[in-house]
Design a protein around this motif. Structure first.
Motif, PDB file in Angstrom:
ATOM      1  N   ILE A  33       0.820  -1.422   0.108  1.00  0.00           N
ATOM      2  CA  ILE A  33      -0.036   0.170   0.045  1.00  0.00           C
ATOM      3  C   ILE A  33       0.848   1.382  -0.005  1.00  0.00           C
ATOM      4  O   ILE A  33       1.932   1.293   0.345  1.00  0.00           O
ATOM      5  CB  ILE A  33      -0.916  -0.092   1.391  1.00  0.00           C
ATOM      6  N   ALA A  43      -4.528   6.297  -0.107  1.00  0.00           N
ATOM      7  CA  ALA A  43      -4.420   4.996   0.324  1.00  0.00           C
ATOM      8  C   ALA A  43      -5.287   4.634   1.694  1.00  0.00           C
ATOM      9  O   ALA A  43      -5.832   3.323   1.647  1.00  0.00           O
ATOM     10  CB  ALA A  43      -2.890   4.495   0.522  1.00  0.00           C
ATOM     11  N   GLN A  46      -8.412   2.845   1.149  1.00  0.00           N
ATOM     12  CA  GLN A  46      -8.370   1.359   1.178  1.00  0.00           C
ATOM     13  C   GLN A  46      -8.002   0.848   2.364  1.00  0.00           C
ATOM     14  O   GLN A  46      -8.583  -0.202   2.712  1.00  0.00           O
ATOM     15  CB  GLN A  46      -7.405   1.059   0.034  1.00  0.00           C
ATOM     16  N   SER A  81       4.328   4.314  -2.998  1.00  0.00           N
ATOM     17  CA  SER A  81       3.649   4.914  -4.203  1.00  0.00           C
ATOM     18  C   SER A  81       4.458   4.482  -5.422  1.00  0.00           C
ATOM     19  O   SER A  81       4.391   5.195  -6.285  1.00  0.00           O
ATOM     20  CB  SER A  81       3.409   6.445  -3.938  1.00  0.00           C
ATOM     21  N   TRP A 106      -3.169  -0.042  -4.001  1.00  0.00           N
ATOM     22  CA  TRP A 106      -3.643   1.062  -4.340  1.00  0.00           C
ATOM     23  C   TRP A 106      -3.236   1.691  -5.803  1.00  0.00           C
ATOM     24  O   TRP A 106      -2.226   2.044  -6.072  1.00  0.00           O
ATOM     25  CB  TRP A 106      -3.693   2.362  -3.460  1.00  0.00           C
ATOM     26  N   GLY A 107      -4.056   1.974  -6.760  1.00  0.00           N
ATOM     27  CA  GLY A 107      -4.098   2.727  -7.864  1.00  0.00           C
ATOM     28  C   GLY A 107      -3.592   1.891  -9.275  1.00  0.00           C
ATOM     29  O   GLY A 107      -3.391   0.616  -9.068  1.00  0.00           O
ATOM     30  N   THR A 129      -8.825  -0.812  -6.557  1.00  0.00           N
ATOM     31  CA  THR A 129      -9.027   0.817  -7.136  1.00  0.00           C
ATOM     32  C   THR A 129      -8.223   1.076  -8.172  1.00  0.00           C
ATOM     33  O   THR A 129      -7.167   1.672  -8.208  1.00  0.00           O
ATOM     34  CB  THR A 129      -8.206   1.518  -5.797  1.00  0.00           C
ATOM     35  N   ASP A 310     -13.328   4.625  -3.466  1.00  0.00           N
ATOM     36  CA  ASP A 310     -12.140   3.587  -3.008  1.00  0.00           C
ATOM     37  C   ASP A 310     -12.476   2.572  -1.759  1.00  0.00           C
ATOM     38  O   ASP A 310     -12.326   1.492  -1.942  1.00  0.00           O
ATOM     39  CB  ASP A 310     -11.013   4.242  -2.858  1.00  0.00           C
ATOM     40  N   THR A 311     -13.261   3.080  -0.716  1.00  0.00           N
ATOM     41  CA  THR A 311     -13.376   2.172   0.400  1.00  0.00           C
ATOM     42  C   THR A 311     -14.519   1.152  -0.187  1.00  0.00           C
ATOM     43  O   THR A 311     -14.381   0.094   0.219  1.00  0.00           O
ATOM     44  CB  THR A 311     -13.905   2.968   1.634  1.00  0.00           C
ATOM     45  N   ALA A 314     -12.802  -1.402  -2.450  1.00  0.00           N
ATOM     46  CA  ALA A 314     -11.995  -2.026  -1.731  1.00  0.00           C
ATOM     47  C   ALA A 314     -12.705  -3.352  -0.950  1.00  0.00           C
ATOM     48  O   ALA A 314     -12.470  -4.445  -0.971  1.00  0.00           O
ATOM     49  CB  ALA A 314     -10.897  -1.297  -1.135  1.00  0.00           C
TER      50      ALA A 314
END
Length: 389
Positions: A33, A43, A46, A81, A106-107, A129, A310-311, A314
């Motif tokens: 993450i 992040a 998530q 990241s 994430w992403g 996500t 996102d939440t 996820a």
């Protein structure tokens, strides 16, 4: 009791103890993450879904693995990241940590890099996500995407929403990061085809600190709609500077960021009317799992709302994994087959995959109204109508 019987009883006890111990062993679930770096502000949406899910499942006795419940142990690393580092972490989770299951980073860039790892090791993972037309080039079978928000589909539906609300002219400003750029790639020709004039068309770097030049040009252009293909940090920046400059377009759209609880709290009534992408709401009565999830989230996080994008995505991915594991256990081939073919009950309604994409959930848009996020498009799942700013 004869000596022979005593030996048999003792042996049986040892066997049963072994079964009990094995059943109680935690199921190890790994992920990376963006705890630090460029995407660190996004992040937490998530992470909070992962932690809530693990807590709720453990309180209910553990994760049902083909009939045997085992407690969940989350194993994670900070990928800073960095998509390349994320892929390295997933390889470590598989080969060194020997995790039982994987959940997603994430992403979009991170998912694309990790896709190669799960394909290499034939290790199924439900993504969340991320959405890119590029993922359609990934061989199906080891990664799936619950969100329908693929840029080509988003562009088509956003233009329909603009047309339905009388938009004739627009300004488009875009982060140069991949997800924003891909949305721009499909949006600009869709706007042209629909006859919506683009009077401002600008791009900016990921670490942008000042949008005043772009926003001043937008104000002077007097457009019907401002479309900001932004990430969370630049969505916050846009709002702060748009307020100061006096951007008053009746339709204002920001790609990612407005669904975060802190966004509404930071801007209050000024955030009302902002449109963003998202396909979940606790107010949609057709999804019976939505409200209990919403209440559980607020209870755990002391009144904070979940990120409606996102939440929610996820948590959907975790529900899919949980239901698949209950049926298939930890066998990778069986798990792959179940995820690929079954229909899953989630907080966002039923999900079924066709290839790597969710074939049921529609592309949708949310709008903040009176401090609450409402689904406004498409009409079949809307909880409210579009409201002009």
């Amino acid at each position: 009791m004869s000596k022979k019987i005593k030996i048999m009883v003792a042996a049986f006890a040892l066997i049963m103890f072994g079964f009990t111990a094995q059943a109680a062993d935690p199921v190890r679930i790994g992920y990376s993450i963006a705890k630090t770096g460029l995407f660190s502000k996004a992040a937490p949406s998530q992470i909070s879904a992962y932690e809530l899910w693990a807590e709720l499942v453990n309180k209910a006795g553990g994760l049902n693995i083909a009939g045997i419940k085992r407690p969940i142990k989350l194993i994670w690393y900070d990928d800073e990241s960095n998509p390349t580092k994320s892929a390295q972490i997933y390889e470590k989770l598989i080969t060194q940590d020997k995790v039982d299951l994987l959940i997603a980073p994430w992403g979009t860039p991170h998912h694309l890099n990790v896709a190669g790892v799960v394909q290499k090791y034939k290790f199924p993972m439900v993504g969340n996500t991320a959405a890119s037309v590029a993922v359609r080039q990934i061989k199906p079978g080891n990664i799936w995407f619950p969100t329908p928000m693929f840029p080509d589909k988003v562009a088509a539906e956003l233009v329909k929403l603009l047309q339905a609300n009388g938009v004739k002219s627009a300004a488009v400003i875009s982060n140069v990061l991949p997800f924003s750029s891909e949305n721009r790639q499909y949006l600009l020709p869709a706007l042209k085809k629909a006859g919506i004039a683009v009077k401002v068309n600008e791009q900016y770097p990921p670490d942008v600190k000042d949008m005043t030049t772009m926003l001043t040009a937008i104000k002077q252009a007097n457009v019907d709609a401002v479309i900001g293909l932004a990430y969370p940090a630049d969505s916050f920046l846009y709002m702060g500077q748009a307020k100061g400059i006096g951007i008053s377009a009746p339709f204002q759209f920001l790609l990612v960021g407005p669904t975060i609880d802190a966004f509404g709290k930071a801007f209050g009534k000024f955030a009302d009317g902002i449109v963003t992408m998202g396909h979940w709401s606790p107010a949609q009565k057709a999804w019976p799992r939505a409200k209990p999830f919403f209440k559980a989230y607020k209870a755990k996080y002391k009144g904070m709302n979940p990120d409606y994008l996102d939440t929610a995505i996820a948590y959907m991915s975790l529900e899919i994994l949980e239901q698949a594991v209950a049926k298939a256990g930890l066998d990778k081939n069986k798990l792959r087959q179940v995820i690929s073919s079954d229909t899953f009950d989630t907080i966002n309604g039923p999900v079924k995959f066709k290839g790597i994409e969710n074939a049921i959930t529609p592309v949708a848009f949310l709008q903040q109204q009176a401090g609450q996020m409402e689904l406004i498009w498409p009409k079949k799942i809307a909880t409210s109508k579009f409201m002009k700013r």
